[in-house]
Design a protein around this motif. Structure first.
Motif, PDB file in Angstrom:
ATOM      1  N   GLN A  85       7.917 -19.465 -38.459  1.00 24.55           N
ATOM      2  CA  GLN A  85       6.541 -18.970 -38.536  1.00 24.55           C
ATOM      3  C   GLN A  85       5.651 -19.920 -39.314  1.00 24.55           C
ATOM      4  O   GLN A  85       4.502 -20.179 -38.934  1.00 24.55           O
ATOM      5  CB  GLN A  85       6.514 -17.579 -39.219  1.00 24.55           C
ATOM      6  CG  GLN A  85       7.166 -16.476 -38.420  1.00 24.55           C
ATOM      7  CD  GLN A  85       8.604 -16.239 -38.788  1.00 24.55           C
ATOM      8  OE1 GLN A  85       9.413 -17.143 -38.693  1.00 24.55           O
ATOM      9  NE2 GLN A  85       8.927 -15.030 -39.194  1.00 24.55           N
ATOM     10  N   ALA A  88       4.881 -22.899 -37.225  1.00 26.85           N
ATOM     11  CA  ALA A  88       3.878 -22.551 -36.217  1.00 26.85           C
ATOM     12  C   ALA A  88       2.474 -22.544 -36.825  1.00 26.85           C
ATOM     13  O   ALA A  88       1.523 -23.077 -36.233  1.00 26.85           O
ATOM     14  CB  ALA A  88       4.195 -21.189 -35.603  1.00 26.85           C
ATOM     15  N   ASN A  91       1.364 -26.105 -37.768  1.00 27.18           N
ATOM     16  CA  ASN A  91       1.079 -26.843 -36.536  1.00 27.18           C
ATOM     17  C   ASN A  91      -0.258 -26.408 -35.945  1.00 27.18           C
ATOM     18  O   ASN A  91      -1.057 -27.231 -35.502  1.00 27.18           O
ATOM     19  CB  ASN A  91       2.199 -26.606 -35.526  1.00 27.18           C
ATOM     20  CG  ASN A  91       1.898 -27.221 -34.188  1.00 27.18           C
ATOM     21  OD1 ASN A  91       1.798 -28.429 -34.057  1.00 27.18           O
ATOM     22  ND2 ASN A  91       1.734 -26.391 -33.168  1.00 27.18           N
ATOM     23  N   SER A 135      -0.278 -21.386 -31.233  1.00 30.70           N
ATOM     24  CA  SER A 135       0.529 -21.322 -32.454  1.00 30.70           C
ATOM     25  C   SER A 135       0.300 -20.014 -33.198  1.00 30.70           C
ATOM     26  O   SER A 135       1.237 -19.452 -33.778  1.00 30.70           O
ATOM     27  CB  SER A 135       0.201 -22.510 -33.368  1.00 30.70           C
ATOM     28  OG  SER A 135       0.547 -23.734 -32.751  1.00 30.70           O
ATOM     29  N   THR A 138       2.417 -17.449 -31.425  1.00 34.68           N
ATOM     30  CA  THR A 138       3.839 -17.590 -31.754  1.00 34.68           C
ATOM     31  C   THR A 138       4.119 -17.075 -33.165  1.00 34.68           C
ATOM     32  O   THR A 138       5.162 -16.446 -33.412  1.00 34.68           O
ATOM     33  CB  THR A 138       4.301 -19.049 -31.638  1.00 34.68           C
ATOM     34  OG1 THR A 138       3.531 -19.880 -32.518  1.00 34.68           O
ATOM     35  CG2 THR A 138       4.162 -19.559 -30.218  1.00 34.68           C
ATOM     36  N   PHE A 139       3.210 -17.327 -34.092  1.00 37.25           N
ATOM     37  CA  PHE A 139       3.373 -16.792 -35.448  1.00 37.25           C
ATOM     38  C   PHE A 139       3.415 -15.267 -35.425  1.00 37.25           C
ATOM     39  O   PHE A 139       4.278 -14.643 -36.050  1.00 37.25           O
ATOM     40  CB  PHE A 139       2.240 -17.277 -36.352  1.00 37.25           C
ATOM     41  CG  PHE A 139       2.177 -16.553 -37.673  1.00 37.25           C
ATOM     42  CD1 PHE A 139       3.024 -16.906 -38.703  1.00 37.25           C
ATOM     43  CD2 PHE A 139       1.278 -15.510 -37.879  1.00 37.25           C
ATOM     44  CE1 PHE A 139       2.996 -16.235 -39.921  1.00 37.25           C
ATOM     45  CE2 PHE A 139       1.235 -14.832 -39.086  1.00 37.25           C
ATOM     46  CZ  PHE A 139       2.095 -15.197 -40.117  1.00 37.25           C
ATOM     47  N   ILE A 210       6.961 -23.435 -29.788  1.00 37.21           N
ATOM     48  CA  ILE A 210       6.428 -24.008 -31.024  1.00 37.21           C
ATOM     49  C   ILE A 210       6.594 -25.527 -31.009  1.00 37.21           C
ATOM     50  O   ILE A 210       5.682 -26.275 -31.375  1.00 37.21           O
ATOM     51  CB  ILE A 210       7.135 -23.399 -32.253  1.00 37.21           C
ATOM     52  CG1 ILE A 210       6.752 -21.930 -32.416  1.00 37.21           C
ATOM     53  CG2 ILE A 210       6.780 -24.178 -33.523  1.00 37.21           C
ATOM     54  CD1 ILE A 210       7.473 -21.236 -33.551  1.00 37.21           C
ATOM     55  N   ASN A 214       3.673 -28.283 -30.959  1.00 36.02           N
ATOM     56  CA  ASN A 214       3.680 -29.354 -31.950  1.00 36.02           C
ATOM     57  C   ASN A 214       3.414 -30.701 -31.283  1.00 36.02           C
ATOM     58  O   ASN A 214       2.677 -31.547 -31.809  1.00 36.02           O
ATOM     59  CB  ASN A 214       5.025 -29.376 -32.672  1.00 36.02           C
ATOM     60  CG  ASN A 214       5.057 -30.402 -33.784  1.00 36.02           C
ATOM     61  OD1 ASN A 214       4.234 -30.392 -34.686  1.00 36.02           O
ATOM     62  ND2 ASN A 214       6.007 -31.306 -33.718  1.00 36.02           N
TER      63      ASN A 214
END
Length: 457
Positions: A85, A88, A91, A135, A138-139, A210, A214
């Motif tokens: 996390q 993410a 990034n 991102s 995804t977090f 992730i 990145n």
């Protein structure tokens, strides 16, 4: 014109970044590589204060201080289980910053700018925005602030395709007739593309996305370096973009799937996250004393660590147990699956924290041939990476994923909290094999009891 001494400093920083990547390729040199890369980044940021006539220096230094404190506190407080996390978030911040810088540069490029500069600016705005919003999603998924399952709704492919085509079209408009208003709309479309790109991704696929995001951030930084005429940004962004792309391909290969399938597989009903219902089928379970006998009199033991080990913070107890077994003459190795945990190298870092010797950590390809000669496999908090369904059940979410061949050992011991399946949400038939014994409970507590029982043998 950038002074020669500054160019030499940038060259030195670029060398630091390259050596840092080399250092991060191995556990023995990873710490030094990380420090070297951080030093290069600090010097690269600091040098601009010595040769540019900057405005608003107090505000810049204030922002740097706030960011530094936030990063330091976050890095120190984050748990190993929450590392993906944090990656993410960091990034996403990088991608968002690149997009904002490009947007501000666009305001000064309205007249007299070359088409390639404008194209690079548009690219940075779009891809940086995609990286930022993707991102963030995804977090939220990994932090369980939203469902970690794939989110699919009618019309999602159409909406995603429309946003993507719109971004490409507006990028063309930016090159032909640049304006701040067009740039802002372009950034908003990029944010939408990022959200729609990540929503259909769930389960163990999220860390792979992730890594892909990145790589996107690296490419935006490289494009931003070109726009700003900063060679160091160009080099650093290229390195991040290339390494992120390579890592994404390696992780996808470890899952036995393509990147396209990972991103869009849920639209066809495929996902690495299943229903997650606990099984009520009978299994063979035992207490710590019985399991200790199996371990204590084994000649060769392989430990398979997983996410549950990280959650329980049981790595130190596990290392102590392995040390006791080793003192009794048992050969013990750790089998590391490339996607065990929630990010690449998760188990390596976790076990290195417990000072496990590097020689005992063996990658999947190196150790898979040894399971047939192994007396006992001890699975601690892992499930999907030893699930035979990856080899035997077409249509399973993990089918085709290379796994550790724990099912080939003489005996298998699972340390589990309950009969709930792994992240893929499917039953593991190895749990019901006559050769398998389950020890239920928190991994740290169970390992502590096992340790005491083995010592008393």
């Amino acid at each position: 014109m950038t002074p020669t001494w500054v160019q030499l400093v940038y060259l030195l920083c670029a060398v630091c970044f390259i050596l840092a990547l080399k250092g991060l390729s191995g556990p023995r040199t990873a710490r030094a590589g990380n420090l070297l890369g951080a030093a290069g980044a600090v010097v690269g940021c600091a040098v601009v204060f010595f040769y540019l006539d900057l405005e608003h220096v107090p505000q810049i230094l204030g922002a740097v201080a706030v960011g530094s404190v936030a990063g330091l506190v976050g890095a120190r407080r984050v748990q190993m289980t929450q590392m993906p996390q944090m990656v993410a978030l960091f990034n996403g911040v990088g991608g968002g910053a690149a997009a904002l810088v490009a947007l501000l540069e666009l305001e000064h490029m309205v007249e007299g700018a070359g088409w390639f500069d404008l194209a690079a600016t548009a690219f940075t705005i779009v891809v940086g925005s995609v990286s930022f919003s993707g991102s963030v999603i995804t977090f939220l998924k990994l932090q369980e602030l939203m469902t970690s399952r794939p989110v699919v709704f009618p019309g999602l492919p159409v909406a995603f395709g429309g946003a993507l085509v719109g971004s490409v079209g507006l990028s063309g408009v930016t090159v032909a007739s640049p304006s701040m208003a067009v740039g802002i709309v372009l950034g908003l479309l990029g944010l939408l593309v990022g959200v729609l790109l990540v929503l259909p991704v769930g389960g163990a696929d999220v860390p792979i996305v992730i890594s892909l995001l990145n790589a996107f951030t690296g490419l935006t930084v490289a494009a931003g370096g070109y726009v700003l005429g900063n060679t160091l940004l160009l080099v650093a962004g290229t390195l991040v973009g290339a390494s992120g792309t390579f890592l994404t391909k390696l992780m996808a290969a470890a899952m036995g799937r393509s990147v396209v399938n990972i991103l869009f597989g849920a639209l066809k009903g495929g996902s690495t996250l299943g229903a997650g219902e606990a099984s009520d089928r009978p299994v063979r379970s035992a207490g710590p004393e019985d399991v200790a006998i199996l371990l204590g009199y084994a000649s060769k033991v392989i430990v398979v660590p997983g996410y549950g080990l990280a959650v329980a913070q049981a790595q130190h107890t596990l290392r102590e147990l392995v040390d006791v077994l080793g003192a009794r003459g048992t050969q013990v190795d750790y089998a590391i699956h490339p996607v065990a945990g929630r990010m690449p190298g998760h188990m390596n870092v976790l076990l290195a924290e417990a000072q496990v010797p590097y020689e005992q950590l063996k990658e999947m390809d190196d150790i898979n041939g040894e399971f047939k000669q192994t007396d006992v496999v001890l699975v601690v908090g892992a499930n999907d990476v030893v699930n035979p369904a990856a080899k035997t059940t077409p249509g399973a979410p993990i089918y085709g994923m290379p796994i550790l061949n724990a099912d080939e050992a003489q005996q298998v011991i699972f340390l589990k909290r309950s009969m709930r399946p792994g992240f893929a949400g499917i039953e593991n038939e190895l749990l019901f094999d006559p050769r398998t014994t389950l020890l239920f409970g928190d991994a740290k507590d169970s390992l502590g009891k096992l340790l005491s029982a083995v010592k008393s043998l």
